[in-house]
Structures are given as structure tokens and as C-alpha cells.
Enzyme design. Structure first.
Site, PDB file in Angstrom:
ATOM      1  N   ASP A 220      47.292 -16.178  44.582  1.00 56.37           N
ATOM      2  CA  ASP A 220      47.759 -17.522  44.260  1.00 56.37           C
ATOM      3  C   ASP A 220      46.650 -18.560  44.210  1.00 56.37           C
ATOM      4  O   ASP A 220      46.866 -19.688  43.758  1.00 56.37           O
ATOM      5  CB  ASP A 220      48.815 -17.976  45.277  1.00 56.37           C
ATOM      6  CG  ASP A 220      50.225 -17.559  44.880  1.00 56.37           C
ATOM      7  OD1 ASP A 220      50.412 -17.147  43.726  1.00 56.37           O
ATOM      8  OD2 ASP A 220      51.135 -17.655  45.729  1.00 56.37           O
TER       9      ASP A 220
ATOM     10  N   HIS B 200      41.354 -13.420  38.719  1.00 59.13           N
ATOM     11  CA  HIS B 200      40.572 -12.388  39.400  1.00 59.13           C
ATOM     12  C   HIS B 200      40.205 -11.306  38.390  1.00 59.13           C
ATOM     13  O   HIS B 200      41.079 -10.698  37.762  1.00 59.13           O
ATOM     14  CB  HIS B 200      41.380 -11.798  40.554  1.00 59.13           C
ATOM     15  CG  HIS B 200      41.689 -12.788  41.631  1.00 59.13           C
ATOM     16  ND1 HIS B 200      40.711 -13.368  42.413  1.00 59.13           N
ATOM     17  CD2 HIS B 200      42.875 -13.320  42.057  1.00 59.13           C
ATOM     18  CE1 HIS B 200      41.271 -14.199  43.290  1.00 59.13           C
ATOM     19  NE2 HIS B 200      42.577 -14.195  43.086  1.00 59.13           N
TER      20      HIS B 200
ATOM     21  N   GLY C 192      49.350 -15.275  35.663  1.00 61.11           N
ATOM     22  CA  GLY C 192      48.029 -15.853  35.502  1.00 61.11           C
ATOM     23  C   GLY C 192      47.138 -15.671  36.703  1.00 61.11           C
ATOM     24  O   GLY C 192      46.328 -16.534  37.038  1.00 61.11           O
ATOM     25  N   LYS C 193      47.248 -14.508  37.395  1.00 57.95           N
ATOM     26  CA  LYS C 193      46.505 -14.302  38.640  1.00 57.95           C
ATOM     27  C   LYS C 193      45.371 -13.289  38.500  1.00 57.95           C
ATOM     28  O   LYS C 193      44.328 -13.440  39.128  1.00 57.95           O
ATOM     29  CB  LYS C 193      47.462 -13.854  39.748  1.00 57.95           C
ATOM     30  CG  LYS C 193      48.553 -14.874  40.078  1.00 57.95           C
ATOM     31  CD  LYS C 193      49.523 -14.329  41.106  1.00 57.95           C
ATOM     32  CE  LYS C 193      50.634 -15.333  41.418  1.00 57.95           C
ATOM     33  NZ  LYS C 193      51.605 -14.803  42.398  1.00 57.95           N
ATOM     34  N   VAL C 194      45.599 -12.217  37.723  1.00 55.74           N
ATOM     35  CA  VAL C 194      44.580 -11.174  37.609  1.00 55.74           C
ATOM     36  C   VAL C 194      44.388 -10.781  36.149  1.00 55.74           C
ATOM     37  O   VAL C 194      45.248 -11.003  35.299  1.00 55.74           O
ATOM     38  CB  VAL C 194      44.939  -9.912  38.437  1.00 55.74           C
ATOM     39  CG1 VAL C 194      45.080 -10.235  39.903  1.00 55.74           C
ATOM     40  CG2 VAL C 194      46.207  -9.255  37.910  1.00 55.74           C
TER      41      VAL C 194
END
Length: 349
Positions: free
Chosen positions: A261, A277, A305-307
Site C-alpha cells: 500500500d 514495486h 497499482g501496487k506491483v
């Protein structure tokens, strides 16, 4: 009336210590290379190991070790410590149990024990033995951990602390009074590697900290508090400054979601150029069908939209059985020898 504990029976059950695996003592490269030519989980593990090696080889990559579950108690404790000592990780996000009940607990000189037999759990309770599957902890020793946390809290200025700041004080305590050199908490303090526990009081620390506050209230004195918002802000600050990041995740739950997050939080704070990430590995036995965060795939995390979907690998396996191979392979390939120490913990001094 308190029933006297059968010390002889307790000693029988707590007779065989868990011996933590030493990834420097064997070279897993040949078996990981062979597994890459197989299928199923073997090939997944080889791919995951390759991605972790890519993280280590990338000069711009900050690596977070993310831990949930009981692998530290089960024999991976020294493995995680070696990753930190050898500059193979730059930050840790973990459960309170991993950091307090397991690592800090052993740092005080206590041990985990193999359950060679599992009698009725009511019997274990009568002997003050706590059970983690086939692993035992002496409840009386765990209470020493609680009281040590209380001692540390009582020694601090009464103000808000992030879990990182408090765990740093725990590391300082172990550096001065600890009984084990190979402690993740102690080494993190000595190497300026930050440790975050977003649900810190869900551990032995919680008991000691509650007693700290209750005692201080009775005395009419101010008390220290944990600031969970500061945890999120500090970890996001590292993410923004780090740029390229990689995640090595054991289990899931709160630590996994918390570290992922940071990308979303950075965007909300106006950092529109923050990168997802870049690298991600997750080792878990969780079933993907229940929709829970622990079992959400890394592909699913990409939708938030995190990794990055390009360099990620899920490994569906019990982490204690595969992490020694991954970590030993990476240790012996030696990319860590050329990494710059980032010392993210020092930016908060």
C-alpha cells in the site's frame, strides 16, 4: 488454589530445541538449477529465486523482507538474520509475533522446542507450555519477554513512537543485554535496517505495553503510545526515497498489504511519479479462492497499482521447506557482496 506444575513432565516435553538452519553451511545452487528444469512448485521456486537474485543484482533496488506466520519459530530465524547481516535486505515488515514472540524472545536467551509428542492441549496448558503446531514455547519464558517490553517502555520518554522506533529500542536493549548475537532485532539496530510491525500489539509486546499504560495511569503519569499512522508514513517515505523496490514475502496478511500500500499512499501524497514495486516474490500456502489478502496473487495486486506484473512469482509451498533453498542459493551466488548499504533506519534519526 494453584496447581503445582509437574516440572519433570515439563522438562521432558521441552527437551529438544529447534535448531535454526544455517544457509551459509550448504550451497543450494545445484538443486535450484535442477529444479528450474522441472515443473510445478519446483520450477516456481527456481523462478522466484531468480527474481530475488535480480533484486540483489539491481544496484538501484531496495529490498523488503515481509514476514507473516511462524517460520521464525520453526527454524528460519537465523536465515532471516543472515539475510540482514549480509546486506541482502534493506527493511523488514513483519507481524509482532515474528519480531517479539520469536526473535526478541530468543534474543533474551530463550528457546523454541520441537514437539516430539503432542499430548492433550489442556495438559500443555497445565504445564504452561504454548504450542505452535509441532513447536513448543515455555509460557513462563514468554512472560519474561512481556516484562522486558514493559521495562523498555518504562525507560522511554512518554510520547508517540512508531513501531520502527520502538523496535529500535528493543534492538538497543539486546545489543546491551541480549544473549544471542544472531538476532534479527539486534542486527537491525546495529545495521540501521528499519523493522515495521503494523499490528505490533498483537504479540507479547501488547501485554507489556498495556501494563505500562495501566501502571502509569494509576500513578498519574504520562505514558508512551504507539503511532500506527507514523508506521505508514515512515514506510511510505522510504518507498518514495528508494524508487526501485523489491518484495520478498513469506506468508501474507497485514505485512503484505501494508508494504504494498505504500505505492498508493505515495500517490495520494502527490508523488505521481512513484514506481510500483518492480520485483515481487510471495511464498504462501493460502488458497486464492477466499478473496483474502493473504491469498491474493501478485497479479491481483497489480490491478490495485501496487506491483509490476512483469517480474513476480507466486510459490505455493510451506515457506520453511523452500526458503532455505532460495536464501542459500542467493547467498552463494554472492550478488550481495557488491550491494551498497542503504541504512534506511538512519533517515529518521
Amino acid at each position: 488454589m494453584t496447581t503445582k506444575i509437574n516440572d519433570t513432565r515439563k522438562a521432558e516435553l521441552l527437551s529438544t530445541k529447534v535448531e535454526h538452519i544455517d544457509i551459509t553451511s550448504f550451497d543450494a545452487r545445484p538443486i535450484v538449477d535442477a529444479m528450474a528444469k522441472m515443473s510445478f512448485t519446483s520450477r516456481d521456486l527456481a523462478r522466484a529465486t531468480n527474481i530475488y537474485n535480480q533484486m540483489l543484482e539491481d544496484p538501484d533496488c531496495t529490498i523488503f523482507l515481509v514476514i507473516a506466520g511462524s517460520t521464525s519459530a520453526g527454524g528460519c530465524m537465523d536465515l532471516y538474520a543472515e539475510l540482514l547481516r549480509s546486506n541482502m535486505i534493506d527493511g523488514v515488515v513483519a507481524t509482532g509475533a515474528t519480531i517479539v514472540d520469536m526473535d526478541f524472545f530468543e534474543g533474551l536467551g530463550h528457546k523454541h522446542y520441537q514437539a516430539l509428542e503432542v499430548p492433550d492441549d489442556d495438559t500443555l496448558r497445565s504445564l504452561l507450555i504454548d504450542r505452535i503446531y509441532d513447536t513448543y514455547i515455555d509460557e513462563e519464558q514468554l512472560q519474561d519477554c512481556d516484562h522486558t517490553i514493559l521495562e523498555i517502555a518504562n525507560s522511554l520518554e512518554p510520547k508517540p513512537y512508531s513501531s520502527r522506533a520502538f523496535i529500535r529500542e528493543m534492538g538497543k536493549y539486546l545489543s546491551e543485554h541480549g544473549k544471542k548475537d544472531n538476532s534479527l532485532v539486534k542486527l537491525a539496530y546495529e545495521h540501521d535496517v528499519p523493522i515495521f510491525c503494523p499490528a505490533f500489539v498483537d504479540s507479547s509486546a501488547g501485554f507489556g505495553l498495556v501494563k505500562h499504560q495501566v501502571d502509569r495511569v494509576k500513578e498519574g503519569k504520562p505514558y508512551m503510545v504507539l503511532d500506527a499512522i507514523a508506521d505508514f508514513r515512515e514506510l511510505t517515505d522510504i518507498k518514495v526515497k528508494a524508487g526501485t523496490t523489491g518484495l520478498l514475502m513469506i506468508g501474507g496478511g497485514v505485512p503484505k498489504n501494508f508494504v504494498q500500500d505504500t505505492v498508493v499512499c505515495a500517490e495520494i501524497l502527490g508523488h505521481d511519479d512513484v514506481a510500483v514495486h518492480k520485483y515481487a516474490v510471495q511464498i504462501t500456502v493460502a488458497d486464492v479462492r477466499d478473496g483474502a489478502c493473504s491469498s491474493s496473487t501478485l497479479q491481483e495486486a497489480a490491478s490495485w497499482g501496487k506491483v509490476n506484473t512483469g517480474i513476480e512469482q507466486m510459490v505455493f509451498a510451506e515457506a520453511g521447506s523452500v526458503m532455505p533453498l532460495l536464501a542459500s542459493d542467493a547467498y552463494h551466488r554472492g550478488a550481495w557482496k557488491n550491494r551498497v548499504k542503504r541504512k534506511w533506519g538512519a533517515i529518521f534519526d
